[in-house]
Design a protein around this motif. Sequence first.
Motif, PDB file in Angstrom:
ATOM      1  N   LEU A 107      46.969  48.845  35.907  1.00  0.00           N
ATOM      2  CA  LEU A 107      46.831  48.343  37.281  1.00  0.00           C
ATOM      3  C   LEU A 107      45.837  47.199  37.370  1.00  0.00           C
ATOM      4  N   ASP A 108      45.020  47.024  36.320  1.00  0.00           N
ATOM      5  CA  ASP A 108      43.986  45.988  36.339  1.00  0.00           C
ATOM      6  C   ASP A 108      44.471  44.642  35.802  1.00  0.00           C
ATOM      7  N   LEU A 109      45.758  44.556  35.424  1.00  0.00           N
ATOM      8  CA  LEU A 109      46.284  43.286  34.917  1.00  0.00           C
ATOM      9  C   LEU A 109      46.291  42.239  36.027  1.00  0.00           C
ATOM     10  N   PRO A 110      45.984  40.981  35.691  1.00  0.00           N
ATOM     11  CA  PRO A 110      45.872  39.948  36.728  1.00  0.00           C
ATOM     12  C   PRO A 110      47.208  39.641  37.427  1.00  0.00           C
ATOM     13  N   PHE A 111      47.120  39.477  38.735  1.00  0.00           N
ATOM     14  CA  PHE A 111      48.276  39.075  39.549  1.00  0.00           C
ATOM     15  C   PHE A 111      49.478  39.991  39.345  1.00  0.00           C
ATOM     16  N   LEU A 112      49.221  41.278  39.094  1.00  0.00           N
ATOM     17  CA  LEU A 112      50.320  42.247  38.899  1.00  0.00           C
ATOM     18  C   LEU A 112      51.018  42.560  40.223  1.00  0.00           C
ATOM     19  N   PHE A 113      50.248  42.540  41.331  1.00  0.00           N
ATOM     20  CA  PHE A 113      50.816  42.912  42.631  1.00  0.00           C
ATOM     21  C   PHE A 113      51.077  41.678  43.486  1.00  0.00           C
ATOM     22  N   HIS A 179      39.833  43.183  32.498  1.00  0.00           N
ATOM     23  CA  HIS A 179      39.096  42.225  33.330  1.00  0.00           C
ATOM     24  C   HIS A 179      38.287  41.262  32.461  1.00  0.00           C
ATOM     25  N   LEU A 180      37.620  41.802  31.450  1.00  0.00           N
ATOM     26  CA  LEU A 180      36.812  40.957  30.552  1.00  0.00           C
ATOM     27  C   LEU A 180      37.684  39.880  29.910  1.00  0.00           C
ATOM     28  N   ALA A 181      38.817  40.310  29.342  1.00  0.00           N
ATOM     29  CA  ALA A 181      39.707  39.364  28.640  1.00  0.00           C
ATOM     30  C   ALA A 181      40.269  38.319  29.606  1.00  0.00           C
ATOM     31  N   SER A 182      40.594  38.758  30.824  1.00  0.00           N
ATOM     32  CA  SER A 182      41.203  37.820  31.798  1.00  0.00           C
ATOM     33  C   SER A 182      40.219  36.730  32.207  1.00  0.00           C
ATOM     34  N   VAL A 183      38.956  37.120  32.444  1.00  0.00           N
ATOM     35  CA  VAL A 183      37.956  36.118  32.863  1.00  0.00           C
ATOM     36  C   VAL A 183      37.658  35.158  31.702  1.00  0.00           C
ATOM     37  N   ARG A 184      37.686  35.684  30.476  1.00  0.00           N
ATOM     38  CA  ARG A 184      37.461  34.816  29.312  1.00  0.00           C
ATOM     39  C   ARG A 184      38.624  33.820  29.137  1.00  0.00           C
ATOM     40  N   GLU A 185      39.824  34.197  29.577  1.00  0.00           N
ATOM     41  CA  GLU A 185      40.963  33.268  29.482  1.00  0.00           C
ATOM     42  C   GLU A 185      40.710  32.016  30.334  1.00  0.00           C
ATOM     43  N   LEU A 186      39.814  32.132  31.324  1.00  0.00           N
ATOM     44  CA  LEU A 186      39.497  30.983  32.181  1.00  0.00           C
ATOM     45  C   LEU A 186      38.480  30.047  31.522  1.00  0.00           C
ATOM     46  N   GLY A 187      37.987  30.474  30.342  1.00  0.00           N
ATOM     47  CA  GLY A 187      36.998  29.627  29.648  1.00  0.00           C
ATOM     48  C   GLY A 187      35.573  29.969  30.032  1.00  0.00           C
ATOM     49  N   ARG A 293      36.567  28.950  49.759  1.00  0.00           N
ATOM     50  CA  ARG A 293      37.699  28.095  49.402  1.00  0.00           C
ATOM     51  C   ARG A 293      38.973  28.891  49.175  1.00  0.00           C
ATOM     52  N   ILE A 294      40.085  28.380  49.704  1.00  0.00           N
ATOM     53  CA  ILE A 294      41.415  28.913  49.389  1.00  0.00           C
ATOM     54  C   ILE A 294      41.894  28.138  48.176  1.00  0.00           C
ATOM     55  N   VAL A 295      42.466  28.816  47.183  1.00  0.00           N
ATOM     56  CA  VAL A 295      42.852  28.134  45.949  1.00  0.00           C
ATOM     57  C   VAL A 295      44.340  28.334  45.666  1.00  0.00           C
ATOM     58  N   ASP A 296      44.869  27.568  44.725  1.00  0.00           N
ATOM     59  CA  ASP A 296      46.266  27.709  44.279  1.00  0.00           C
ATOM     60  C   ASP A 296      46.300  28.832  43.242  1.00  0.00           C
ATOM     61  N   LYS A 297      46.752  30.040  43.652  1.00  0.00           N
ATOM     62  CA  LYS A 297      46.711  31.208  42.772  1.00  0.00           C
ATOM     63  C   LYS A 297      47.577  31.042  41.530  1.00  0.00           C
ATOM     64  N   ALA A 298      48.641  30.263  41.650  1.00  0.00           N
ATOM     65  CA  ALA A 298      49.588  30.114  40.526  1.00  0.00           C
ATOM     66  C   ALA A 298      48.893  29.548  39.283  1.00  0.00           C
ATOM     67  N   ILE A 299      47.963  28.605  39.461  1.00  0.00           N
ATOM     68  CA  ILE A 299      47.321  28.022  38.266  1.00  0.00           C
ATOM     69  C   ILE A 299      46.379  29.042  37.611  1.00  0.00           C
ATOM     70  N   PHE A 300      45.857  29.950  38.417  1.00  0.00           N
ATOM     71  CA  PHE A 300      44.999  30.997  37.841  1.00  0.00           C
ATOM     72  C   PHE A 300      45.847  32.035  37.105  1.00  0.00           C
ATOM     73  N   PHE A 301      47.035  32.334  37.670  1.00  0.00           N
ATOM     74  CA  PHE A 301      47.926  33.292  37.015  1.00  0.00           C
ATOM     75  C   PHE A 301      48.355  32.731  35.656  1.00  0.00           C
ATOM     76  N   THR A 302      48.725  31.451  35.645  1.00  0.00           N
ATOM     77  CA  THR A 302      49.140  30.823  34.376  1.00  0.00           C
ATOM     78  C   THR A 302      48.016  30.921  33.341  1.00  0.00           C
ATOM     79  N   ALA A 303      46.804  30.670  33.782  1.00  0.00           N
ATOM     80  CA  ALA A 303      45.657  30.684  32.848  1.00  0.00           C
ATOM     81  C   ALA A 303      45.384  32.093  32.311  1.00  0.00           C
ATOM     82  N   MET A 304      45.573  33.114  33.159  1.00  0.00           N
ATOM     83  CA  MET A 304      45.233  34.494  32.760  1.00  0.00           C
ATOM     84  C   MET A 304      46.405  35.230  32.079  1.00  0.00           C
ATOM     85  N   LYS A 305      47.613  34.699  32.230  1.00  0.00           N
ATOM     86  CA  LYS A 305      48.830  35.409  31.779  1.00  0.00           C
ATOM     87  C   LYS A 305      48.777  35.877  30.318  1.00  0.00           C
TER      88      LYS A 305
END
Length: 329
Positions: A107-113, A179-187, A293-305
């Motif tokens: 359930l903790d996977l990014p942008f699963l819901f 969560h740790l791995a997903s945030v690291r995917e953002l650099g 700030r409102i952001v474009d979620k799609a670019i974050f999903f791509t980065a964390m996928k």
Amino acid sequence: MKGMIFTAFSLILGLSLLVGSPAHARIMKMKLATLTPPHHAYNVGAREFATRIKDATKGAIDIRVYPGGQLGKGEREFLEGMQMGTIDLAVTATGPVSGFSQSMMVLDLPFLFRDYHHVDAVLDGPVGRKLLDDLDRARLKGLSFLENGFRNFTNSARPLLKPEDFRGLKFRTMENPVHLASVRELGAQAVPMSWGEVYTSLQTKVIDGQENPVAIIHSYKLNEVQKYLSLTGHFYSPAPLTMSLRRFKSLKPEWQELFMKIAVEVAAYERKIIREHEQRQIRDLKAWGMDVRIVDKAIFFTAMKPVYAKFIKQYPDWNPIIRRIEDTK
Ligand code: EAX
């Protein structure tokens, strides 16, 4: 003679009422732990649960809610306390639960819901029930899913509008490998930390930022130590209501059913409350000086996928669960 018969009769009546009443029967006392302040939705939901259980058992079960970390400085301690029998119930985020039941970490996977409707359909359906039942193996009884919410990034350095903005910054995450791995995917650098240590670590700049739902950011007034809030909604954070399995099994069957039924009702009650307050809380945070700030979620999903492939390789049995979640309408 009439007087004596009347006295004897009322004595017998009085005694039978006394013996029959819950007041005489030993009231079952239980402790329910949370980490958040008394006004936070976890505790509104927990108190409602306690009230409904008391009413439904005619006062035979008395659940006392201990908010604000009174029973432990971290949610992992609550889970261990339920295993040891020092705590009966708790509302926690799923972060530390992953250390007790790895399937819950799906359930903790990014942008699963996709949205709240999708959340309810999955958590209140067979997938959610199975993940709660998996907790039995950890000597915990998963009763239902209350809500923490969709998580967002805050930091004190700069507005975070795209993954590149995270470079060189250090973020706290829950003690959760996904969560740790997903945030690291953002650099970014990511450090696991118990919630009780976060406010001071932000204040002293041991870390630059953290990520949590608006209700938590608002309840702990993180605007005091964080200037920027990006509404990424990158993780959905359920808040399971769990119980010591031993204590649950000590209840008679009809009360076990009652706990399960009322826990599911109160989950819906709490989710409604936390969702109704979100927009007002965002306005408050802006009024308290936060740059939201409102952001474009799609670019974050791509980065964390990439974390999906990483964890499916490690836990192949996650694949069908993820499919079922994605296919849930
Ligand atoms: O459950 O640790 C966290 O970030 C959680 O969201 C918080 O403790 C509420």
